[in-house]
Design a protein around this motif. Sequence first.
Motif, short mmCIF file in Angstrom:
data_model
loop_
_atom_site.label_atom_id
_atom_site.label_comp_id
_atom_site.label_asym_id
_atom_site.label_seq_id
_atom_site.Cartn_x
_atom_site.Cartn_y
_atom_site.Cartn_z
N GLY A 126 0.80 -1.22 0.00
CA GLY A 126 0.00 0.00 0.00
C GLY A 126 0.84 1.27 0.00
N THR A 127 1.97 1.26 -0.69
CA THR A 127 2.80 2.46 -0.84
C THR A 127 3.14 2.64 -2.31
OG1 THR A 127 4.84 1.20 -0.53
CG2 THR A 127 3.83 2.14 1.44
N HIS A 128 3.57 3.84 -2.67
CA HIS A 128 3.91 4.07 -4.08
C HIS A 128 5.27 3.46 -4.41
CE1 HIS A 128 6.78 7.23 -3.00
NE2 HIS A 128 5.85 7.71 -2.16
N ILE A 163 -1.71 -4.97 -18.95
CA ILE A 163 -1.14 -4.26 -17.80
C ILE A 163 -2.16 -3.25 -17.30
CG2 ILE A 163 1.29 -4.57 -18.37
CD1 ILE A 163 1.29 -1.83 -19.69
N PHE A 164 -2.27 -3.15 -15.99
CA PHE A 164 -3.16 -2.18 -15.35
C PHE A 164 -2.41 -1.51 -14.20
CE2 PHE A 164 -6.17 -5.15 -17.28
CZ PHE A 164 -7.06 -4.27 -17.91
N PHE A 165 -2.78 -0.26 -13.94
CA PHE A 165 -2.13 0.44 -12.82
C PHE A 165 -3.14 1.30 -12.06
CE2 PHE A 165 -1.92 3.69 -16.13
CZ PHE A 165 -2.26 4.86 -15.45
N HIS A 166 -2.76 1.58 -10.82
CA HIS A 166 -3.48 2.56 -9.99
C HIS A 166 -2.44 3.55 -9.49
CE1 HIS A 166 -6.42 4.19 -7.18
NE2 HIS A 166 -5.47 4.14 -6.25
N ALA A 167 -2.74 4.82 -9.57
CA ALA A 167 -1.81 5.86 -9.12
C ALA A 167 -2.59 7.16 -8.94
CB ALA A 167 -0.67 6.03 -10.12
N LEU A 172 -1.98 11.87 -8.47
CA LEU A 172 -1.30 13.08 -8.03
C LEU A 172 0.16 13.20 -8.51
CD1 LEU A 172 -2.63 13.50 -4.38
CD2 LEU A 172 -3.38 14.73 -6.42
N THR A 173 0.65 14.35 -8.50
CA THR A 173 2.05 14.79 -8.64
C THR A 173 2.80 14.27 -9.84
OG1 THR A 173 2.08 14.85 -6.23
CG2 THR A 173 4.15 15.23 -7.34
N HIS A 174 3.31 13.03 -9.77
CA HIS A 174 4.29 12.59 -10.76
C HIS A 174 3.68 11.96 -12.02
CE1 HIS A 174 7.74 13.43 -8.20
NE2 HIS A 174 7.05 12.87 -7.20
N GLY A 175 2.50 11.45 -11.93
CA GLY A 175 1.93 10.75 -13.07
C GLY A 175 2.51 9.35 -13.22
N THR A 176 2.03 8.65 -14.24
CA THR A 176 2.43 7.26 -14.46
C THR A 176 2.73 7.04 -15.94
OG1 THR A 176 1.08 6.46 -12.63
CG2 THR A 176 1.69 4.85 -14.29
N ASN A 177 3.76 6.26 -16.21
CA ASN A 177 4.09 5.88 -17.58
C ASN A 177 4.65 4.47 -17.57
OD1 ASN A 177 4.50 5.99 -20.31
ND2 ASN A 177 6.32 7.27 -20.22
N LEU A 178 3.83 3.50 -18.00
CA LEU A 178 4.25 2.10 -18.06
C LEU A 178 4.43 1.69 -19.51
CD1 LEU A 178 1.96 0.32 -15.41
CD2 LEU A 178 4.33 1.09 -15.15
N ASN A 191 10.79 9.16 -13.42
CA ASN A 191 9.96 10.24 -12.87
C ASN A 191 8.46 9.92 -12.93
OD1 ASN A 191 9.89 12.74 -11.54
ND2 ASN A 191 9.31 13.80 -13.42
N SER A 192 8.14 8.64 -12.82
CA SER A 192 6.73 8.24 -12.72
C SER A 192 6.61 7.16 -11.65
CB SER A 192 6.20 7.74 -14.06
OG SER A 192 6.83 6.54 -14.45
N TYR A 193 5.39 6.89 -11.24
CA TYR A 193 5.22 5.89 -10.19
C TYR A 193 3.86 5.22 -10.29
CZ TYR A 193 2.10 8.78 -7.27
OH TYR A 193 1.04 9.51 -6.79
N VAL A 194 3.69 4.12 -9.54
CA VAL A 194 2.42 3.40 -9.44
C VAL A 194 2.17 3.09 -7.96
CG1 VAL A 194 2.50 2.39 -11.75
CG2 VAL A 194 3.56 1.17 -9.82
#
Length: 205
Positions: free
Chosen positions: A83-85, A127-131, A133-139, A185-188
Amino acid sequence: MSLTNVLFVLLLSGFTLAQDDGNANETLSCDPDRGDLLREFGAMRETFGAMETRLKESETQILELKNKERTNVIFSAATGGGGTHIGPFNTDITLIYRTVITNIGGAYSPFTGVFFAPVPGVYYFTIFFHAGLTHGTNLLLYKNNQLMLATSDHGSSSDTADNGGNAVFLQLKQGDQVYVVLAENSYVWGTDHHTTFSGFLVTEM
């Protein structure tokens, strides 16, 4: 009509050959004792029928064995993370999905995050993601070193959470690698349920 039935009809027709020499008719018979021949042929017909039945049963068993021998490849895994980024990082990384949900065939490694194709064929990946705020996501999903698809979301100060995903059919050779890269510079969001990587073998080739 089967061969045994054809022969049966021919025997019933009599096979009588008539020859006329100009003075008298001489009948030559190819079946001197039709009754005995028909009884013998009936027994032969039953024998051939039983052989045909056994042959069909054998063909069915062979098909069943071939189906059992087909390679089954199905996997699904989540990032884990409690449960953390995960991220952001200052470089691209291979995203490792450590929580294995299904891994029939053992083609996905939860230690490297890489799927190795065990047989040549067409595979389906998602592929699926949940994220949020702030940094956005790029998979980015790669086949060997070739980018095949991407899914992304831009960072925002007003959007509290986002979900995204993508899917693709890939024709792979044995030993081809498929994996997901988390771009710099992205996260999930890392849990056992939200950000996942899945795939399965559709057909061997």
